[in-house]
Motif scaffolding. Sequence first.
Motif, mmCIF file in Angstrom:
data_model
loop_
_atom_site.group_PDB
_atom_site.id
_atom_site.type_symbol
_atom_site.label_atom_id
_atom_site.label_comp_id
_atom_site.label_asym_id
_atom_site.label_seq_id
_atom_site.Cartn_x
_atom_site.Cartn_y
_atom_site.Cartn_z
ATOM 1 N N MET A 82 0.822 -1.187 0.000
ATOM 2 C CA MET A 82 0.000 0.000 0.000
ATOM 3 C C MET A 82 0.874 1.262 0.000
ATOM 4 O O MET A 82 0.580 2.206 -0.720
ATOM 5 N N LEU A 83 1.926 1.250 0.814
ATOM 6 C CA LEU A 83 2.812 2.418 0.860
ATOM 7 C C LEU A 83 3.549 2.610 -0.462
ATOM 8 O O LEU A 83 3.826 3.740 -0.860
ATOM 9 N N GLU A 84 3.864 1.505 -1.138
ATOM 10 C CA GLU A 84 4.517 1.624 -2.439
ATOM 11 C C GLU A 84 3.619 2.381 -3.415
ATOM 12 O O GLU A 84 4.078 3.241 -4.165
ATOM 13 N N LEU A 85 2.346 2.061 -3.394
ATOM 14 C CA LEU A 85 1.400 2.761 -4.272
ATOM 15 C C LEU A 85 1.267 4.226 -3.880
ATOM 16 O O LEU A 85 1.136 5.100 -4.744
ATOM 17 N N ALA A 86 1.316 4.517 -2.589
ATOM 18 C CA ALA A 86 1.235 5.901 -2.129
ATOM 19 C C ALA A 86 2.439 6.706 -2.622
ATOM 20 O O ALA A 86 2.295 7.870 -3.021
ATOM 21 N N VAL A 87 3.618 6.091 -2.614
ATOM 22 C CA VAL A 87 4.821 6.770 -3.112
ATOM 23 C C VAL A 87 4.680 7.039 -4.610
ATOM 24 O O VAL A 87 4.958 8.142 -5.086
ATOM 25 N N LEU A 88 4.230 6.043 -5.355
ATOM 26 C CA LEU A 88 4.071 6.220 -6.800
ATOM 27 C C LEU A 88 2.989 7.257 -7.121
ATOM 28 O O LEU A 88 3.138 8.043 -8.057
ATOM 29 N N LEU A 89 1.920 7.280 -6.341
ATOM 30 C CA LEU A 89 0.872 8.283 -6.541
ATOM 31 C C LEU A 89 1.408 9.691 -6.275
ATOM 32 O O LEU A 89 1.094 10.634 -7.000
ATOM 33 N N ALA A 90 2.245 9.821 -5.260
ATOM 34 C CA ALA A 90 2.846 11.123 -4.954
ATOM 35 C C ALA A 90 3.711 11.599 -6.117
ATOM 36 O O ALA A 90 3.724 12.788 -6.448
ATOM 37 N N VAL A 91 4.421 10.672 -6.755
ATOM 38 C CA VAL A 91 5.232 11.030 -7.925
ATOM 39 C C VAL A 91 4.319 11.497 -9.053
ATOM 40 O O VAL A 91 4.563 12.527 -9.677
ATOM 41 N N ARG A 92 3.272 10.744 -9.282
ATOM 42 C CA ARG A 92 2.347 11.092 -10.369
ATOM 43 C C ARG A 92 1.690 12.450 -10.139
ATOM 44 O O ARG A 92 1.457 13.203 -11.084
ATOM 45 N N GLN A 93 1.411 12.770 -8.883
ATOM 46 C CA GLN A 93 0.770 14.047 -8.563
ATOM 47 C C GLN A 93 1.783 15.168 -8.329
ATOM 48 O O GLN A 93 1.390 16.289 -8.012
ATOM 49 N N CYS A 94 3.071 14.872 -8.475
ATOM 50 C CA CYS A 94 4.146 15.846 -8.251
ATOM 51 C C CYS A 94 4.059 16.460 -6.859
ATOM 52 O O CYS A 94 4.276 17.658 -6.671
ATOM 53 N N ASP A 95 3.740 15.632 -5.883
ATOM 54 C CA ASP A 95 3.609 16.065 -4.495
ATOM 55 C C ASP A 95 4.851 15.610 -3.726
ATOM 56 O O ASP A 95 4.916 14.492 -3.221
ATOM 57 N N GLU A 96 5.847 16.495 -3.664
ATOM 58 C CA GLU A 96 7.127 16.135 -3.056
ATOM 59 C C GLU A 96 6.997 15.847 -1.564
ATOM 60 O O GLU A 96 7.638 14.931 -1.045
ATOM 61 N N ALA A 97 6.161 16.597 -0.868
ATOM 62 C CA ALA A 97 5.984 16.372 0.571
ATOM 63 C C ALA A 97 5.369 14.995 0.835
ATOM 64 O O ALA A 97 5.805 14.280 1.743
ATOM 65 N N ALA A 98 4.384 14.620 0.031
ATOM 66 C CA ALA A 98 3.765 13.301 0.187
ATOM 67 C C ALA A 98 4.763 12.197 -0.151
ATOM 68 O O ALA A 98 4.791 11.159 0.518
ATOM 69 N N PHE A 99 5.569 12.420 -1.191
ATOM 70 C CA PHE A 99 6.579 11.430 -1.547
ATOM 71 C C PHE A 99 7.524 11.210 -0.371
ATOM 72 O O PHE A 99 7.789 10.065 0.020
#
Length: 92
Positions: free
Chosen positions: A1-18
């Motif tokens: 689940m966390l792996e998907l959250a990291v990839l989603l943060a990349v897709r959304q260009c959300d550096e803080a979330a990444f």
Amino acid sequence: MLELAVLLAVRQCDEAAFERNYAQLRVYFSDARGMLPPSGQEGALTGLHLLRLLVANRIAEFHSELEVGAAGAGGREEAPAARGVCGILAGR
């Protein structure tokens, strides 16, 4: 689940979330290594994290992460690769 959250943060260009999600994921990559099956995404996500540090000019953190990754690899094949990248960046 966390792996998907990291990839989603990349897709959304959300550096803080990444950064937040990768920090949580790193615990599973290091501390729970013996208890969980290996992740096929670990190398790619770690590479994204290292590239992010370089792009943000956080060179000291980049080198620290390489050293921690090489020491944490415990003799696996990632350790020489990490040392090789460090040598290339240092001009050796």
